[in-house]
Write a protein that holds these residues in place. Sequence first.
Motif, PDB file in Angstrom:
ATOM      1  N   GLY A  91     -10.042   2.437 -10.722  1.00 15.94           N
ATOM      2  CA  GLY A  91     -10.154   2.494  -9.267  1.00 15.94           C
ATOM      3  C   GLY A  91      -9.341   3.628  -8.668  1.00 15.94           C
ATOM      4  N   THR A  92      -8.180   3.885  -9.246  1.00 15.25           N
ATOM      5  CA  THR A  92      -7.348   4.993  -8.768  1.00 15.25           C
ATOM      6  C   THR A  92      -8.022   6.329  -9.026  1.00 15.25           C
ATOM      7  OG1 THR A  92      -5.347   3.698  -9.198  1.00 15.25           O
ATOM      8  CG2 THR A  92      -5.071   6.062  -8.909  1.00 15.25           C
ATOM      9  N   ARG A  94     -11.062   6.875  -8.898  1.00 15.81           N
ATOM     10  CA  ARG A  94     -12.095   7.033  -7.868  1.00 15.81           C
ATOM     11  C   ARG A  94     -11.514   7.548  -6.560  1.00 15.81           C
ATOM     12  NH1 ARG A  94     -14.433   4.381  -3.864  1.00 15.81           N
ATOM     13  NH2 ARG A  94     -12.999   2.624  -4.000  1.00 15.81           N
ATOM     14  N   LYS A  95     -10.221   7.255  -6.334  1.00 13.94           N
ATOM     15  CA  LYS A  95      -9.598   7.630  -5.062  1.00 13.94           C
ATOM     16  C   LYS A  95      -8.854   8.961  -5.125  1.00 13.94           C
ATOM     17  CE  LYS A  95      -8.862   2.732  -4.016  1.00 13.94           C
ATOM     18  NZ  LYS A  95      -7.845   1.656  -3.891  1.00 13.94           N
ATOM     19  N   LYS A  96      -8.315   9.294  -6.294  1.00 13.11           N
ATOM     20  CA  LYS A  96      -7.514  10.511  -6.398  1.00 13.11           C
ATOM     21  C   LYS A  96      -8.412  11.753  -6.404  1.00 13.11           C
ATOM     22  CE  LYS A  96      -3.218   9.008  -8.551  1.00 13.11           C
ATOM     23  NZ  LYS A  96      -2.283   9.199  -9.689  1.00 13.11           N
ATOM     24  N   GLU A  97      -7.880  12.831  -5.822  1.00 13.59           N
ATOM     25  CA  GLU A  97      -8.653  14.066  -5.770  1.00 13.59           C
ATOM     26  C   GLU A  97      -8.115  15.092  -6.758  1.00 13.59           C
ATOM     27  OE1 GLU A  97      -8.370  15.785  -1.860  1.00 13.59           O
ATOM     28  OE2 GLU A  97      -6.469  16.778  -2.305  1.00 13.59           O
ATOM     29  N   GLY A 112     -13.334  14.253  -6.392  1.00 16.32           N
ATOM     30  CA  GLY A 112     -12.677  13.160  -7.087  1.00 16.32           C
ATOM     31  C   GLY A 112     -13.049  13.183  -8.557  1.00 16.32           C
ATOM     32  N   SER A 116     -18.181   6.134  -9.150  1.00 14.69           N
ATOM     33  CA  SER A 116     -18.337   4.691  -8.995  1.00 14.69           C
ATOM     34  C   SER A 116     -18.018   3.993 -10.304  1.00 14.69           C
ATOM     35  CB  SER A 116     -19.763   4.344  -8.555  1.00 14.69           C
ATOM     36  OG  SER A 116     -20.685   4.667  -9.585  1.00 14.69           O
ATOM     37  N   SER A 130     -17.859  11.964 -10.978  1.00 12.91           N
ATOM     38  CA  SER A 130     -18.216  12.716  -9.782  1.00 12.91           C
ATOM     39  C   SER A 130     -19.133  13.878 -10.157  1.00 12.91           C
ATOM     40  CB  SER A 130     -16.954  13.258  -9.114  1.00 12.91           C
ATOM     41  OG  SER A 130     -17.279  14.212  -8.124  1.00 12.91           O
TER      42      SER A 130
END
Length: 265
Positions: A91-92, A94-97, A112, A116, A130
């Motif tokens: 999940g992290t 998915r959020k980190k760029e 990212g 999903s 991504s």
Amino acid sequence: MNNYLFKSDRNFNDDIDDQSYYYVVTHNDLITKASHDLTARELKMMDFVISKIKPDDRNFNVVETSLYEMGQLFGYARSGKNYSDLAKAIGTLRKKEVLILDEQDRTITQTGWVQSAKYHESGQVQIELSPDLAPYLLQLKSDYTQYRLFDTVQLDSKYSIRLYKLMREANKDKGKTCPTLQATPEELARMMGAPKSYSFGQFNQKVLTPAMDEINLKIDDMDLEIHKGTRGRKVVHVEIYNTFYPRKHSIKGSVAKFSQKSILV
């Protein structure tokens, strides 16, 4: 994520032991020109997912795996908590760029890592990368680096993992000469993701030396040595050699020439 989701875990892959010997192949820009703050576990997880990509893939396929498979690969005990932690790490991602510099096109790609992820009660996981990462992971014909998943999985420090990848990228002639990573202290600190506030002394003590020590201890074909070029008392250039490989020229002679030149600059 609630632990109860993963109490009935299953093994969906009979070749878990072999998985660790898969290769990870990435464009060099993802190693030398990407800015991100992934932890050691997140770096290993990305390598694991990338190792599932086939050389002839033209698009990202959904990666089919399981928390059991990832847990076995990373040496985690079978437990709901550990599986929940792995799910949180996905999940992290998915959020980190990640920011990837393209000097030729004079652009920066901001994207990212994971687009999903879907989790099943059995522990089965489906991960989709991504699409912006496709140029750096698919159909690579040149300017890429290849390394074993087994190597990065056994390293504990995120700095060790990033230095390991930099040394693999530096091995451009496959060991015919001594692989050498050359950079200014500032460039090396950036490529390894060290805190920007660190002086070279702090970077050397807290980041670089421990990373080299861990690599030398755990990676069977790396024996790293460092030489520093100075201008007065200031370190202005760093060269890291993998002396495991044969080389045509003397390392000490090469560094001596650089040190003399650096003092005169």
